[in-house]
Design a protein around this motif. Structure first.
Motif, short mmCIF file in Angstrom:
data_model
loop_
_atom_site.label_atom_id
_atom_site.label_comp_id
_atom_site.label_asym_id
_atom_site.label_seq_id
_atom_site.Cartn_x
_atom_site.Cartn_y
_atom_site.Cartn_z
N GLY B 34 0.85 -1.18 0.00
CA GLY B 34 0.00 0.00 0.00
C GLY B 34 0.89 1.22 0.00
N GLY B 35 0.32 2.33 -0.39
CA GLY B 35 1.08 3.57 -0.36
C GLY B 35 1.51 4.01 -1.75
N ASP B 40 -3.16 8.59 -0.59
CA ASP B 40 -3.36 9.43 0.58
C ASP B 40 -2.61 8.82 1.76
N GLN B 43 -4.06 7.49 5.30
CA GLN B 43 -4.78 6.25 5.50
C GLN B 43 -3.88 5.05 5.71
N ASN B 44 -2.62 5.30 5.79
CA ASN B 44 -1.69 4.19 5.97
C ASN B 44 -1.64 3.81 7.43
N PRO B 45 -2.05 2.59 7.75
CA PRO B 45 -2.06 2.24 9.17
C PRO B 45 -0.69 1.90 9.72
N PHE B 46 0.27 1.71 8.85
CA PHE B 46 1.57 1.24 9.33
C PHE B 46 2.61 2.33 9.49
N TYR B 56 4.46 0.45 1.72
CA TYR B 56 4.46 -0.39 2.90
C TYR B 56 3.87 -1.76 2.61
#
Lengths: 538, 128
Positions: B34-35, B40, B43-46, B56
């Motif tokens: 993701g990323g 955006d 919204q990256n949880p990591f 990520y």
């Protein structure tokens, strides 16, 4: 308008290489209108080219093509005004014939005696101004259309011309961010006006109030006097007209001259019907036509996916066929359907009277907070009305709704063949714009699945409090067709923040799995929506 | 792990070499990313820094090639086979990972625990 650049890290960080500087501007052209942005000087200290201009085009048709072109011109230091490279100057002086050259030089040097021409051996500095200014080259372009109209900033691909060897080259990232907004005329202008008699409860026709009614945006405004319209006086009565409104023309009333038009809206759980009476059959005709066009315009405005729009439109048109048989004449807007041609898929039948305008006074300032970098202004096709802004949002969420239409809904062509036989049937006295749909529903589309749109639109709304969402009785049937789903989607999006959202989405309606094609379409939409945080499997 | 524009990015990285697994027509690695600079970052949880637009690892297929090679969920991918992953779009990252002509990818990844480990080891050996 923002165009990101992609400098090589050596250039950007270490200031390596000569300072390559370009002057750029954008040209935006739509139809016969062309605008340019301010000029921006770009060099490697910039990461994006930003144009802060807002540009409005007033005469766009639904099929518009907005061409955006980026022009650039190298502005190197030695090209400062007033001098030309020696080589160029000497070439010029030697390539012109002796007498022509003499004249030219004489002309260029104000008031001087003709300088000696020595055949080009010594360089001659010629003043630049005869060639007006720097020359701009087209560096990139793209074309936007109705499908690119969205509620927020989007990234569009640029077609880049030229290469690194060109003097005007800039390392463009390859995309352009801007917000394209559109507003149809039906939202800002009066679509129809005329005298109608408004029925008061319990009154007899003689005592019905005469009102001057204006069809505009999402309402029918009724004024006591025609002058009131201009005078900004509050209308005596405002009737909401939106995609959920049901309008029926009843048979000729024996008591009055014209026909009755009943407009029903659902406010919360109740249905409120207003009855208006027209002076003559012709008037009824004109009004129904105006209403129909208005519905159509609202649908076009609120949905970017024309194919779904078409399903809606087709449904309504089926209803109109009934109306037509009763009215006795064939309205102009019906004529295409007599041919049974499905060619209407994709574009409005009438020469587009729904036009896009740029006159709305507000700019719904709903910038997504997560993109702080994007500029606040960009070329717009006029300012987006809140209606459409909400809808297009939900359009991207409920991305499957256009897909689900086709699930339970046969091909347009077959729809037609089905319907052309219907007008011959006897119709009940009261013509209903939705009665036809319910019979249609009962008939063959029992197997039609429906897609539960569980998305909710963003709650902020700039609509005047017109309670809009309603459950059309159609949805009460156990098999909801996709039309009601789509209308509920649209009504979802146009419902105001008072919270009256359509319950369809939460009903336990039969849920059918979208086919793989629909899923991939949905995925595609999810991918293209920058609000989603994309994840890819590798 | 955000960057300061104009300054080089530094990170403690680990090398991970993943052998792609053939599944029918596809070569898979067994994780999801993701990323990207076009996504955006909020919204990256990591990510630690919510303005970090890096790539990520968002999901690892259990027993897949990535897990076996030592990749973990939440890792930030800095390079793939020498290609930078800190300033790429999502799609570019995906393409670098799914090159059909390569059957092995060498990643440079960074994760919080690595930084911590280095810090701790530095701290326990004070400079003299």
């Amino acid at each position: 308008l923002r165009i990101p650049l992609m400098w090589k890290d050596t250039e950007y960080f270490k200031n390596k290489g000569e300072l390559h500087r370009c002057a750029v501007f954008c040209l935006l052209q739509l139809g016969g209108e062309i605008f340019d942005t301010d000029m921006v000087i770009v060099d490697r200290t910039l990461t994006d080219i930003c144009f802060d201009n807002t540009i409005a085009f007033n005469e766009a048709s639904p099929g518009f093509e907005l061409r955006v072109e980026l022009y650039s011109c190298c502005s190197e230091d030695d090209y400062s005004a007033g001098s030309t490279p020696r080589k160029l100057a000497s070439k010029l002086s030697s390539s012109l014939g002796r007498s022509a050259g003499k004249k030219l030089r004489a002309a260029m040097e104000p008031g001087a005696c003709s300088p000696v021409s020595n055949g080009g051996a010594a360089p001659l500095l010629l003043p630049v101004p005869s060639v007006p200014g720097p020359k701009y080259h087209l560096l990139a372009h793209t074309t936007l259309s109705l499908s690119h109209v969205q509620d927020s900033f989007r990234t569009h691909d640029l077609t880049i011309l030229g290469n690194e060897e060109c003097s005007y080259w800039l390392p463009l990232y390859g995309s352009m961010c801007c917000r394209l907004a559109a507003q149809p005329h039906c939202m800002t202008q009066q679509m129809m006006g005329g005298w109608l008699k408004f029925k008061q409860c319990g009154g007899d026709p003689q005592n019905w109030t005469k009102v001057y009614a204006i069809l505009k945006a999402t309402s029918l405004f009724c004024y006591q006097r025609q002058e009131d319209v201009e005078a900004n006086v509050e209308p005596a009565l405002t009737i909401g007209i939106n995609k959920e409104t049901r309008i029926r023309a009843s048979e000729k009333d024996p008591l009055s001259k014209g026909q009755n038009i009943c407009i029903s809206n659902r406010y919360g759980g109740e249905e409120v019907t207003h009855t208006l009476n027209t002076e003559s059959r012709e008037d009824t005709h004109h009004w129904m036509e105006a209403f129909w066009q208005h519905f159509y315009d609202m649908i076009i405005e609120s949905s970017n996916d024309l194919s779904s729009t078409v399903s809606d439109i087709l449904a309504r048109r089926m209803q109109e066929l009934e109306l037509r048989s009763q009215l006795g004449t064939s309205p102009t807007w019906m004529s295409v359907f007599e041919e049974n041609s499905p060619k209407c898929t994709g574009y409005p039948v009438r020469p587009c009277t729904s036009r896009l305008s740029g006159h709305s006074p507000h700019f719904p300032h709903r910038l997504p907070s997560r993109s702080p970098v994007s500029p606040h202004r960009c070329p717009q096709l006029g300012l987006l009305s809140s209606d459409a802004s909400l809808t297009s949002d939900s359009d991207s969420h409920c991305s499957t709704s256009p897909c689900c239409h086709r699930h339970g809904w046969p091909e347009p062509s077959s729809n037609f063949s089905l319907l052309s036989s219907s007008p011959s049937r006897l119709r009940p006295r009261t013509l209903s714009l939705d009665a036809k749909l319910s019979t249609l529903r009962g008939r063959g589309y029992g197997g039609g699945g429906t897609f539960q749109c569980s998305c909710q639109p963003p709650s902020s709304s700039l609509l005047t409090p017109l309670p809009v969402s309603s459950r059309s009785p159609l949805s009460q049937l156990s098999t909801q067709t996709t039309l009601s789903c789509s209308s509920s989607t649209s009504s979802n999006s146009s419902s105001n923040s008072e919270g009256s959202h359509s319950p369809e989405s939460s009903e336990g309606s039969p849920f059918s799995r979208p086919s793989p094609v629909r899923r991939s379409l949905r995925n595609l939409r999810a991918r293209l929506d920058p609000r989603n945080w994309l994840q890819s499997q590798v | 792990m955000s960057f300061v524009p104009g300054q080089p990015v530094t990170a403690v990285v680990q090398r991970i070499e993943i052998q792609k697994l053939r599944q029918g027509e596809n070569l898979i690695l067994g994780f999801s990313i993701g990323g990207g600079i076009d996504q955006d970052p909020g919204q990256n949880p990591f990510s630690e820094d919510k303005s970090d637009k890096g790539i990520y690892v968002t999901r690892i297929t259990p027993e897949g090639p990535a897990e076996v090679a030592g990749l973990r969920m939440g890792d930030k991918i800095m390079q793939v086979n020498g290609w930078d992953m800190t300033m790429v779009t999502h799609d570019q990252a995906r393409k670098k990972l799914t090159n059909k002509r390569e059957d092995v990818v060498r990643l440079l990844i960074t994760r919080r625990s690595l930084e911590e480990a280095v810090k701790q080891s530095k701290g326990s050996h004070p400079r003299q």
